[in-house]
Scaffold this motif. Sequence first.
Motif, PDB file in Angstrom:
ATOM      1  N   GLU A 131       1.072  -1.308  -0.109  1.00 18.44           N
ATOM      2  CA  GLU A 131       0.073  -0.065   0.143  1.00 18.44           C
ATOM      3  C   GLU A 131       0.913   1.160   0.016  1.00 18.44           C
ATOM      4  N   LEU A 132       2.032   1.074   0.784  1.00 13.96           N
ATOM      5  CA  LEU A 132       2.698   2.440   0.760  1.00 13.96           C
ATOM      6  C   LEU A 132       3.402   2.581  -0.653  1.00 13.96           C
ATOM      7  N   LEU A 192       2.844   6.034  -2.744  1.00 17.26           N
ATOM      8  CA  LEU A 192       3.972   6.838  -3.052  1.00 17.26           C
ATOM      9  C   LEU A 192       3.984   7.137  -4.705  1.00 17.26           C
ATOM     10  N   ALA A 249      -2.840   8.978   0.563  1.00 17.20           N
ATOM     11  CA  ALA A 249      -2.693   8.316   1.519  1.00 17.20           C
ATOM     12  C   ALA A 249      -4.213   8.214   2.430  1.00 17.20           C
ATOM     13  N   TRP A 276      -6.125   4.941   3.121  1.00 17.18           N
ATOM     14  CA  TRP A 276      -6.148   4.628   4.660  1.00 17.18           C
ATOM     15  C   TRP A 276      -7.170   4.988   5.563  1.00 17.18           C
TER      16      TRP A 276
END
Length: 292
Positions: free
Chosen positions: A3-4, A8, A254, A258
Motif C-alpha cells: 500500500e505504501l 508513493l 494516503a 487509509w
Amino acid sequence: MQELGIVLVRGIGSGAIYALIAMSLTIIYNTSTILNFAQGFWVVAAGGLAVSWLPAGVGVGGYVLGLLAVVAVIVALVSVQGVATLLPLRGGTSQHSWLVTTLAASVIIGALVERTLGSDSLNIPTVFGSFGVFGVQTSVLYLVAIAFAVVVFAALSLFYRRTDAGLAMQALRQDYDVARAAGIPARRLQIASFAIAGLILGLTGYLFGPILALSSTSGLNLVIGGFTVAIVGGLSSLRGAVLIGPLFGMATQAATTWIGADFQSAVVLGILVVVLLVVPQGLFGRPAARRV
C-alpha cells in the motif's frame, strides 16, 4: 509495504498532474490576476475530444496525430475564453466580471461534455502500458506525469528568464500599470498566457485522462486540487506548484487509501485552511507589497 508503494507512486504522479493545473493557473494569474475557474474543465474537454476522435486500439501514429489535433483545439478555445474574459475589463483587471466569465465557461464545458458523452467516466484510449509496484500493476502514466511536470516547469522557467515575452510577462506581474506605461502590450501578453495555459491543459487532459477518471463533473475536483496546490505553494510561484503538487498528491492518496475516499475533500480543504492560517501568501509566495 504494498500500500505504501502504491501511495508513493500514484500519489506523486497524481500530484504532478495537480502541479500542472496549478502552473497553468499561475501563468494566467501572473499576467492578469485572474483565476480561471474553468481550468479543470478544459482538462475534461481535452479528454472528451480524445474519446471522440481516437478509435479503440489506436496506434502510436494515430495517437500522436490525435494529440496534436486535440491540443491545437484546446489552445484555440482557451485563447477565445481569454479574449472573452479580458475584453470587458478594458484598461485593468480591477473589475470582477472575470468571475462570471470563468464560472460560465466551466458550466458550459461540463454541460457540453455531459450532453455529448454522458455522465459516466470517459474511457480514453492510450498507448501507454503498466508496470508492477510490489505486485500491483500501475499505469506508466503516473511516471510520465512526474517527468512531464518537471519538463514543463523547466521550459516555463527558461521562457520567463530568456525570452522577451517572458520578461514582459514578469514585468506585468511585478507592476501592471508601470509595465503598460513602458509600452508593454499587456492585453496581447495576457491572451498569450491563456494560450500557454491551454497548451498545458490540453496535453494534461489528453495524456493523463486515462488515470484521472474524467467525467462531466470531475473538472470541479481538478480545479479545486490545482487551486489548493497553487495557494499552498504561493499563487505566483511556479516552483511552489511543482514542489507542493507531489506532496499534496501523496496526502490525498494516503487519505483515500487509509481513511477512505469520502475524506479526500476534507484533507484537501484542511491543508488549504492550515496553510492560509500560518502562511497566508503560501510557502513559496511573496507577501503582497503595500502601496503608500
